[in-house]
Design a protein around this motif. Structure first.
Motif, PDB file in Angstrom:
ATOM      1  N   GLY A  57       0.764  -1.884  -0.183  1.00 30.97           N
ATOM      2  CA  GLY A  57      -0.070   0.120  -0.039  1.00 30.97           C
ATOM      3  C   GLY A  57       0.983   1.688  -0.210  1.00 30.97           C
ATOM      4  O   GLY A  57       2.378   1.334  -0.143  1.00 30.97           O
ATOM      5  N   TYR A  58      -0.090   2.104  -0.229  1.00 34.78           N
ATOM      6  CA  TYR A  58       0.807   3.677   0.197  1.00 34.78           C
ATOM      7  C   TYR A  58       1.752   3.750   1.176  1.00 34.78           C
ATOM      8  O   TYR A  58       1.305   3.882   2.391  1.00 34.78           O
ATOM      9  CB  TYR A  58      -0.347   4.874  -0.223  1.00 34.78           C
ATOM     10  CG  TYR A  58      -0.313   4.604  -2.254  1.00 34.78           C
ATOM     11  CD1 TYR A  58       0.160   5.466  -2.223  1.00 34.78           C
ATOM     12  CD2 TYR A  58      -1.473   4.562  -1.898  1.00 34.78           C
ATOM     13  CE1 TYR A  58      -0.102   5.522  -3.980  1.00 34.78           C
ATOM     14  CE2 TYR A  58      -2.440   4.119  -3.309  1.00 34.78           C
ATOM     15  CZ  TYR A  58      -1.083   4.393  -4.694  1.00 34.78           C
ATOM     16  OH  TYR A  58      -1.654   4.871  -5.381  1.00 34.78           O
ATOM     17  N   TYR A  59       3.027   4.783   1.473  1.00 31.79           N
ATOM     18  CA  TYR A  59       3.059   5.036   2.813  1.00 31.79           C
ATOM     19  C   TYR A  59       3.987   6.121   2.581  1.00 31.79           C
ATOM     20  O   TYR A  59       4.505   6.904   1.203  1.00 31.79           O
ATOM     21  CB  TYR A  59       4.355   4.384   3.036  1.00 31.79           C
ATOM     22  CG  TYR A  59       5.154   3.421   2.258  1.00 31.79           C
ATOM     23  CD1 TYR A  59       6.460   4.207   2.911  1.00 31.79           C
ATOM     24  CD2 TYR A  59       4.937   2.588   1.444  1.00 31.79           C
ATOM     25  CE1 TYR A  59       7.318   3.783   2.079  1.00 31.79           C
ATOM     26  CE2 TYR A  59       5.361   2.910   0.508  1.00 31.79           C
ATOM     27  CZ  TYR A  59       6.833   3.093   0.973  1.00 31.79           C
ATOM     28  OH  TYR A  59       8.364   2.614   0.162  1.00 31.79           O
ATOM     29  N   MET A  60       3.719   7.087   3.704  1.00 29.80           N
ATOM     30  CA  MET A  60       4.749   8.379   3.865  1.00 29.80           C
ATOM     31  C   MET A  60       6.076   8.561   4.280  1.00 29.80           C
ATOM     32  O   MET A  60       6.632   7.814   5.553  1.00 29.80           O
ATOM     33  CB  MET A  60       3.710   9.634   4.187  1.00 29.80           C
ATOM     34  CG  MET A  60       2.419   9.692   3.880  1.00 29.80           C
ATOM     35  SD  MET A  60       3.121  10.195   2.260  1.00 29.80           S
ATOM     36  CE  MET A  60       3.656  11.869   2.473  1.00 29.80           C
ATOM     37  N   TYR A  61       7.104   8.799   4.029  1.00 30.92           N
ATOM     38  CA  TYR A  61       8.652   7.787   4.411  1.00 30.92           C
ATOM     39  C   TYR A  61       9.398   9.308   4.026  1.00 30.92           C
ATOM     40  O   TYR A  61       9.376  10.441   3.412  1.00 30.92           O
ATOM     41  CB  TYR A  61       8.935   6.945   3.808  1.00 30.92           C
ATOM     42  CG  TYR A  61       8.899   7.474   2.174  1.00 30.92           C
ATOM     43  CD1 TYR A  61      10.270   7.309   1.361  1.00 30.92           C
ATOM     44  CD2 TYR A  61       8.460   7.317   1.314  1.00 30.92           C
ATOM     45  CE1 TYR A  61      11.132   7.034  -0.145  1.00 30.92           C
ATOM     46  CE2 TYR A  61       8.449   7.429  -0.585  1.00 30.92           C
ATOM     47  CZ  TYR A  61      10.481   6.933  -0.269  1.00 30.92           C
ATOM     48  OH  TYR A  61      10.558   7.694  -1.511  1.00 30.92           O
ATOM     49  N   THR A  62      10.677   9.140   4.310  1.00 27.01           N
ATOM     50  CA  THR A  62      12.182   9.831   4.363  1.00 27.01           C
ATOM     51  C   THR A  62      13.082   8.802   4.354  1.00 27.01           C
ATOM     52  O   THR A  62      12.797   8.158   5.735  1.00 27.01           O
ATOM     53  CB  THR A  62      11.854  10.608   5.717  1.00 27.01           C
ATOM     54  OG1 THR A  62      12.729  11.875   5.131  1.00 27.01           O
ATOM     55  CG2 THR A  62      11.848  10.740   6.629  1.00 27.01           C
ATOM     56  N   THR A  63      13.575   9.132   3.911  1.00 22.65           N
ATOM     57  CA  THR A  63      15.315   7.986   3.055  1.00 22.65           C
ATOM     58  C   THR A  63      16.695   8.797   4.139  1.00 22.65           C
ATOM     59  O   THR A  63      16.532  10.284   4.314  1.00 22.65           O
ATOM     60  CB  THR A  63      15.176   7.859   2.608  1.00 22.65           C
ATOM     61  OG1 THR A  63      14.728   7.383   1.673  1.00 22.65           O
ATOM     62  CG2 THR A  63      16.527   7.113   2.112  1.00 22.65           C
ATOM     63  N   THR A  64      17.203   7.957   4.936  1.00 25.36           N
ATOM     64  CA  THR A  64      18.920   8.751   4.879  1.00 25.36           C
ATOM     65  C   THR A  64      20.129   7.416   4.651  1.00 25.36           C
ATOM     66  O   THR A  64      19.030   6.483   4.740  1.00 25.36           O
ATOM     67  CB  THR A  64      18.640   8.948   6.222  1.00 25.36           C
ATOM     68  OG1 THR A  64      19.692   9.874   6.766  1.00 25.36           O
ATOM     69  CG2 THR A  64      18.481   8.278   7.532  1.00 25.36           C
ATOM     70  N   VAL A  65      20.949   7.715   4.861  1.00 24.63           N
ATOM     71  CA  VAL A  65      22.242   6.279   4.957  1.00 24.63           C
ATOM     72  C   VAL A  65      22.653   6.928   6.685  1.00 24.63           C
ATOM     73  O   VAL A  65      22.561   7.943   7.521  1.00 24.63           O
ATOM     74  CB  VAL A  65      23.308   7.221   4.374  1.00 24.63           C
ATOM     75  CG1 VAL A  65      23.816   8.256   4.250  1.00 24.63           C
ATOM     76  CG2 VAL A  65      24.067   5.718   4.275  1.00 24.63           C
ATOM     77  N   ALA A  66      22.513   5.106   7.343  1.00 26.01           N
ATOM     78  CA  ALA A  66      24.092   5.783   8.831  1.00 26.01           C
ATOM     79  C   ALA A  66      24.120   4.422   8.722  1.00 26.01           C
ATOM     80  O   ALA A  66      24.671   3.400   8.036  1.00 26.01           O
ATOM     81  CB  ALA A  66      22.624   6.354   9.651  1.00 26.01           C
ATOM     82  N   GLN A  67      25.401   4.332   9.611  1.00 26.01           N
ATOM     83  CA  GLN A  67      26.461   3.411  10.410  1.00 26.01           C
ATOM     84  C   GLN A  67      24.990   2.427  10.724  1.00 26.01           C
ATOM     85  O   GLN A  67      24.143   2.732  11.440  1.00 26.01           O
ATOM     86  CB  GLN A  67      26.915   3.450  11.618  1.00 26.01           C
ATOM     87  CG  GLN A  67      28.814   4.601  10.790  1.00 26.01           C
ATOM     88  CD  GLN A  67      29.074   4.251   9.532  1.00 26.01           C
ATOM     89  OE1 GLN A  67      29.539   2.574  10.008  1.00 26.01           O
ATOM     90  NE2 GLN A  67      29.362   4.518   8.754  1.00 26.01           N
ATOM     91  N   GLN A  68      25.319   1.120  10.829  1.00 26.63           N
ATOM     92  CA  GLN A  68      24.340  -0.110  11.121  1.00 26.63           C
ATOM     93  C   GLN A  68      23.873   0.261  12.747  1.00 26.63           C
ATOM     94  O   GLN A  68      22.805   0.419  12.685  1.00 26.63           O
ATOM     95  CB  GLN A  68      24.959  -0.822  10.281  1.00 26.63           C
ATOM     96  CG  GLN A  68      25.277  -1.705   9.619  1.00 26.63           C
ATOM     97  CD  GLN A  68      24.932  -3.157   9.363  1.00 26.63           C
ATOM     98  OE1 GLN A  68      24.973  -3.893   9.556  1.00 26.63           O
ATOM     99  NE2 GLN A  68      25.212  -2.868   8.166  1.00 26.63           N
ATOM    100  N   ASP A  69      24.697   0.702  13.385  1.00 26.52           N
ATOM    101  CA  ASP A  69      24.968   0.896  14.324  1.00 26.52           C
ATOM    102  C   ASP A  69      23.887   2.574  15.501  1.00 26.52           C
ATOM    103  O   ASP A  69      23.688   2.309  16.491  1.00 26.52           O
ATOM    104  CB  ASP A  69      25.665   1.129  15.364  1.00 26.52           C
ATOM    105  CG  ASP A  69      27.408   2.247  14.923  1.00 26.52           C
ATOM    106  OD1 ASP A  69      26.765   3.108  14.059  1.00 26.52           O
ATOM    107  OD2 ASP A  69      28.177   1.804  15.942  1.00 26.52           O
ATOM    108  N   GLU A  70      23.688   3.367  14.547  1.00 28.19           N
ATOM    109  CA  GLU A  70      22.776   4.287  14.160  1.00 28.19           C
ATOM    110  C   GLU A  70      21.995   4.579  14.040  1.00 28.19           C
ATOM    111  O   GLU A  70      21.191   5.697  14.335  1.00 28.19           O
ATOM    112  CB  GLU A  70      23.442   5.559  13.461  1.00 28.19           C
ATOM    113  CG  GLU A  70      24.933   5.884  14.050  1.00 28.19           C
ATOM    114  CD  GLU A  70      25.973   6.546  13.270  1.00 28.19           C
ATOM    115  OE1 GLU A  70      26.928   7.764  13.570  1.00 28.19           O
ATOM    116  OE2 GLU A  70      25.478   6.900  12.480  1.00 28.19           O
ATOM    117  N   ILE A  71      21.154   3.117  13.332  1.00 28.23           N
ATOM    118  CA  ILE A  71      19.818   3.235  13.156  1.00 28.23           C
ATOM    119  C   ILE A  71      18.775   3.997  14.243  1.00 28.23           C
ATOM    120  O   ILE A  71      17.786   4.330  13.798  1.00 28.23           O
ATOM    121  CB  ILE A  71      19.680   1.588  12.170  1.00 28.23           C
ATOM    122  CG1 ILE A  71      20.019   1.583  11.084  1.00 28.23           C
ATOM    123  CG2 ILE A  71      18.044   1.268  12.023  1.00 28.23           C
ATOM    124  CD1 ILE A  71      20.630  -0.137  10.192  1.00 28.23           C
TER     125      ILE A  71
END
Length: 351
Positions: free
Chosen positions: A195-209
């Motif tokens: 289905g539809y969703y609102m989102y935002t994306t970023t890049v991070a270290q795995q331990d910073e998620i």
């Protein structure tokens, strides 16, 4: 006979004098002890508010192995009570409760010298380190007790302090153990409806998620509220790409909505669409620190059952529980979905 009368009057004078002496001594007491427990107030409060928990964290049975507990039909909150039998019999009833903040109780003890009563007070104060718990008992000694303590040199306050400290340590240990509990269950193969969703994306270290995810979801929620959009399910995270060389991950934090939303150019929050996909679903009940183990368990299930990972669909996890409303991490429910290639038709799960 005169000698006996003389002795009798001496004894009587001594008893009267002793009674007057001890009667003039202040017998009131108000004893309290505090401890900061690393847990939210609600978690600590619940451990005290239900008398059925007292047997496990209380220090009394360690001192009296003959003690047995009897629970009333209601043991939680105002009007809750319980009693015990042992070297000293007693009972306690809760008379006032302010949820997650205060508890007041009436304590009654049946001693060889008669009945003794005290008021018991609990307070739970949120701090940066956790919850400051204060356990307080107040009352007044009888004449017999004042005389006994003076003659035997028994330190009543020291005894109560030791009891309080042992009890508070027991609560801290119980709460810590409760918050560490978790379970992982592979629910099997199912088709997720998308289905539809609102989102935002970023890049991070795995331990910073985990650290980065909270403000991202707050941003998405703010956009949804500002634009009066209708949520269609709990928040989730999609893992778009892992780079094991650098230890980084590109991920999106999103919230499902009921319909497509056209966002203005340059908006940090945008609308996406997830196609229906067949997945292996894993349920984690417990702290997010166990997510790695949950994914590993899911992957083992996939390998054991000869399923094939989907070549393009991304893994995602849905946060069924809101930590803001569910303070005990042991009660957090997270659903993990690992997409696989279609093998059979399952009942769809929609946002």
């Amino acid at each position: 006979m005169k000698i006996l009368k003389y002795l009798f009057f001496l004894i009587l004078i001594f008893i009267i004098g002793t009674a007057i002496y001890f009667g003039t001594k202040d017998g009131t007491y108000d004893i309290s002890d505090s401890m900061v427990i690393q847990a939210p107030p609600e978690v600590v409060f619940n451990k005290v508010n239900d008398y059925k928990n007292w047997e496990s964290w209380g220090p009394w049975k360690k001192e009296d192995s003959t003690m047995t507990f009897n629970y009333a039909e209601k043991t939680v909150g105002e009007g809750g009570s319980y009693s015990w039998e042992g070297t000293v019999n007693g009972s306690m009833v809760t008379t006032k409760v302010i949820p997650n903040k205060e508890i007041e109780q009436d304590l009654k003890l049946e001693t060889p010298a008669g009945e003794r009563t005290s008021k018991v007070y609990w307070t739970f104060e949120e701090t940066e380190e956790g919850t400051k718990v204060t356990w307080r008992m107040a009352g007044e000694h009888t004449l017999v007790d004042k005389a006994y303590f003076a003659i035997t040199d028994y330190d009543f306050e020291e005894g109560i302090h030791k009891m309080n400290e042992a009890g508070l340590e027991g609560i801290a240990e119980e709460v810590a153990a409760d918050m560490k509990r978790y379970s992982i269950n592979v629910d099997g193969v199912t088709r997720y409806g998308g289905g539809y969703y609102m989102y935002t994306t970023t890049v991070a270290q795995q331990d910073e998620i985990a650290e980065r995810m909270e403000p991202m979801l707050t941003q998405v929620m703010g956009f949804i509220e500002q634009n009066n959009l209708n949520m269609a399910g709990p928040p989730f995270t999609i893992y778009n790409q892992f780079d094991n060389t650098t230890g980084t991950v590109i991920f999106s934090a999103g919230i499902p909505v009921r319909e497509q939303v056209i966002t203005p150019e340059g908006s940090p929050v945008v609308c996406g669409f997830m196609d229906p996909v067949q997945t292996v679903k894993i349920s984690l009940k417990g702290d997010y620190s166990h997510l790695t183990e949950a994914y590993k368990t899911g992957m083992e299930f996939i390998e054991k059952n000869n399923h094939q990972l989907h070549p393009t669909a991304k893994m995602f996890e849905v946060y069924v529980s809101d930590p803001g409303e569910t303070p005990n991490p042991a009660d957090w429910l997270t659903e993990i979905y690992i997409p696989i290639t279609v093998q059979e038709t399952e009942t769809p799960i929609s946002f």
